[in-house]
Design a protein around this motif. Structure first.
Motif, mmCIF file in Angstrom:
data_model
loop_
_atom_site.group_PDB
_atom_site.id
_atom_site.type_symbol
_atom_site.label_atom_id
_atom_site.label_comp_id
_atom_site.label_asym_id
_atom_site.label_seq_id
_atom_site.Cartn_x
_atom_site.Cartn_y
_atom_site.Cartn_z
ATOM 1 N N VAL A 1 0.859 -1.182 0.000
ATOM 2 C CA VAL A 1 0.000 0.000 0.000
ATOM 3 C C VAL A 1 0.892 1.227 0.000
ATOM 4 O O VAL A 1 1.727 1.409 0.886
ATOM 5 N N TRP A 2 0.735 2.061 -1.010
ATOM 6 C CA TRP A 2 1.485 3.302 -1.169
ATOM 7 C C TRP A 2 0.524 4.468 -1.030
ATOM 8 O O TRP A 2 -0.637 4.384 -1.426
ATOM 9 N N TRP A 3 1.018 5.579 -0.480
ATOM 10 C CA TRP A 3 0.244 6.813 -0.353
ATOM 11 C C TRP A 3 0.922 7.863 -1.210
ATOM 12 O O TRP A 3 2.124 8.076 -1.101
ATOM 13 N N GLN A 4 0.176 8.547 -2.076
ATOM 14 C CA GLN A 4 0.744 9.501 -3.025
ATOM 15 C C GLN A 4 0.053 10.849 -2.913
ATOM 16 O O GLN A 4 -1.138 10.931 -2.658
ATOM 17 N N ASP A 5 0.824 11.905 -3.130
ATOM 18 C CA ASP A 5 0.256 13.251 -3.207
ATOM 19 C C ASP A 5 1.248 14.161 -3.917
ATOM 20 O O ASP A 5 2.417 13.812 -4.079
ATOM 21 N N GLU A 6 0.771 15.297 -4.343
ATOM 22 C CA GLU A 6 1.619 16.304 -4.974
ATOM 23 C C GLU A 6 1.264 17.656 -4.390
ATOM 24 O O GLU A 6 0.218 17.828 -3.771
ATOM 25 N N ALA A 7 2.155 18.611 -4.572
ATOM 26 C CA ALA A 7 1.933 19.950 -4.030
ATOM 27 C C ALA A 7 2.554 20.969 -4.977
ATOM 28 O O ALA A 7 3.298 20.629 -5.885
ATOM 29 N N ARG A 8 2.239 22.205 -4.732
ATOM 30 C CA ARG A 8 2.872 23.304 -5.458
ATOM 31 C C ARG A 8 3.692 24.092 -4.452
ATOM 32 O O ARG A 8 3.191 24.524 -3.421
ATOM 33 N N VAL A 9 4.977 24.257 -4.744
ATOM 34 C CA VAL A 9 5.874 24.998 -3.864
ATOM 35 C C VAL A 9 6.317 26.235 -4.613
ATOM 36 O O VAL A 9 6.834 26.133 -5.730
ATOM 37 N N GLY A 10 6.115 27.391 -4.015
ATOM 38 C CA GLY A 10 6.415 28.635 -4.704
ATOM 39 C C GLY A 10 7.726 29.269 -4.307
ATOM 40 O O GLY A 10 8.307 28.968 -3.267
ATOM 41 N N ARG B 1 8.448 37.709 -6.944
ATOM 42 C CA ARG B 1 8.270 37.083 -8.252
ATOM 43 C C ARG B 1 7.486 35.782 -8.087
ATOM 44 O O ARG B 1 7.354 35.250 -7.002
ATOM 45 N N TYR B 2 6.967 35.279 -9.190
ATOM 46 C CA TYR B 2 6.172 34.060 -9.154
ATOM 47 C C TYR B 2 6.846 32.978 -9.976
ATOM 48 O O TYR B 2 7.053 33.124 -11.167
ATOM 49 N N SER B 3 7.203 31.900 -9.327
ATOM 50 C CA SER B 3 7.754 30.722 -9.982
ATOM 51 C C SER B 3 7.468 29.542 -9.064
ATOM 52 O O SER B 3 7.578 29.661 -7.845
ATOM 53 N N TRP B 4 7.079 28.404 -9.650
ATOM 54 C CA TRP B 4 6.692 27.269 -8.832
ATOM 55 C C TRP B 4 7.388 25.995 -9.273
ATOM 56 O O TRP B 4 7.815 25.870 -10.411
ATOM 57 N N ALA B 5 7.452 25.066 -8.368
ATOM 58 C CA ALA B 5 7.860 23.695 -8.653
ATOM 59 C C ALA B 5 6.779 22.795 -8.071
ATOM 60 O O ALA B 5 6.057 23.181 -7.155
ATOM 61 N N TYR B 6 6.661 21.637 -8.625
ATOM 62 C CA TYR B 6 5.622 20.704 -8.203
ATOM 63 C C TYR B 6 6.263 19.404 -7.730
ATOM 64 O O TYR B 6 6.628 18.561 -8.547
ATOM 65 N N PRO B 7 6.446 19.235 -6.414
ATOM 66 C CA PRO B 7 6.976 17.960 -5.925
ATOM 67 C C PRO B 7 5.869 16.904 -5.870
ATOM 68 O O PRO B 7 4.752 17.179 -5.432
ATOM 69 N N PHE B 8 6.191 15.716 -6.354
ATOM 70 C CA PHE B 8 5.311 14.561 -6.287
ATOM 71 C C PHE B 8 5.968 13.587 -5.318
ATOM 72 O O PHE B 8 7.164 13.318 -5.440
ATOM 73 N N GLY B 9 5.221 13.061 -4.375
ATOM 74 C CA GLY B 9 5.797 12.135 -3.408
ATOM 75 C C GLY B 9 4.881 10.959 -3.149
ATOM 76 O O GLY B 9 3.659 11.078 -3.209
ATOM 77 N N ALA B 10 5.489 9.806 -2.895
ATOM 78 C CA ALA B 10 4.739 8.603 -2.537
ATOM 79 C C ALA B 10 5.566 7.805 -1.546
ATOM 80 O O ALA B 10 6.796 7.742 -1.656
ATOM 81 N N VAL B 11 4.901 7.216 -0.563
ATOM 82 C CA VAL B 11 5.588 6.410 0.448
ATOM 83 C C VAL B 11 4.865 5.083 0.654
ATOM 84 O O VAL B 11 3.653 4.996 0.495
#
Length: 149
Positions: free
Chosen positions: A16-25, A48-58
């Protein structure tokens, strides 16, 4: 959970894996800090506005994780993360990946899911039911706070 498994996964070990993503500015988060009384610590903030999107699963049972940091979220990006999760799945096992029920997690054209993964969607608008959601709040408050990136 057995209903979430495809027929070819029945009888195999299940992870069983749990996954989510977020927006980091780029702007960061301002938080409280410990400091000497009467001092005024610097807390820079970028406008200024710039984002990265980390995806994580455990997979808490095995103590393994898989993650990506991407510049944008689109169908191709949503196919990259399941491929990344499929690598640390134990040989011969099948992974049930629990994720929130956001519309972007629904299967669409061009979306590929590896054969050793079965997605299981939680109800939409219920982030408290996904424990990985807590990781983003911790990172924003502790590791990414009071700085310019």
């Amino acid at each position: 959970m057995t209903a979430a498994l495809p027929a070819e996964a029945r009888g195999r070990p299940v992870e069983v894996w749990w996954q989510d993503e977020a927006r980091v500015g780029q702007q960061g988060t301002l938080t409280r800090v410990w400091t000497a009384r009467g001092s005024c610590p610097a807390a820079p903030k970028d406008c200024r506005y710039s984002w990265a999107y980390p995806f994580g699963a455990v997979c808490p049972a095995r103590g393994v994780a898989a993650g990506l940091a991407l510049p944008a979220v689109h169908q191709r990006a949503r196919s990259l993360h399941p491929a990344e999760i499929s690598r640390p799945v134990a040989p011969g096992a099948h992974a049930v990946v629990v994720m929130d029920g956001a519309g972007c997690h629904q299967r669409g054209p061009g979306r590929r899911v590896p054969a050793n993964i079965a997605p299981l969607l939680l109800p939409p608008y219920a982030p408290e039911s996904n424990p990985v959601e807590n990781a983003w709040g911790f990172l924003r408050s502790n590791k990414r706070a009071n700085g310019v990136f």
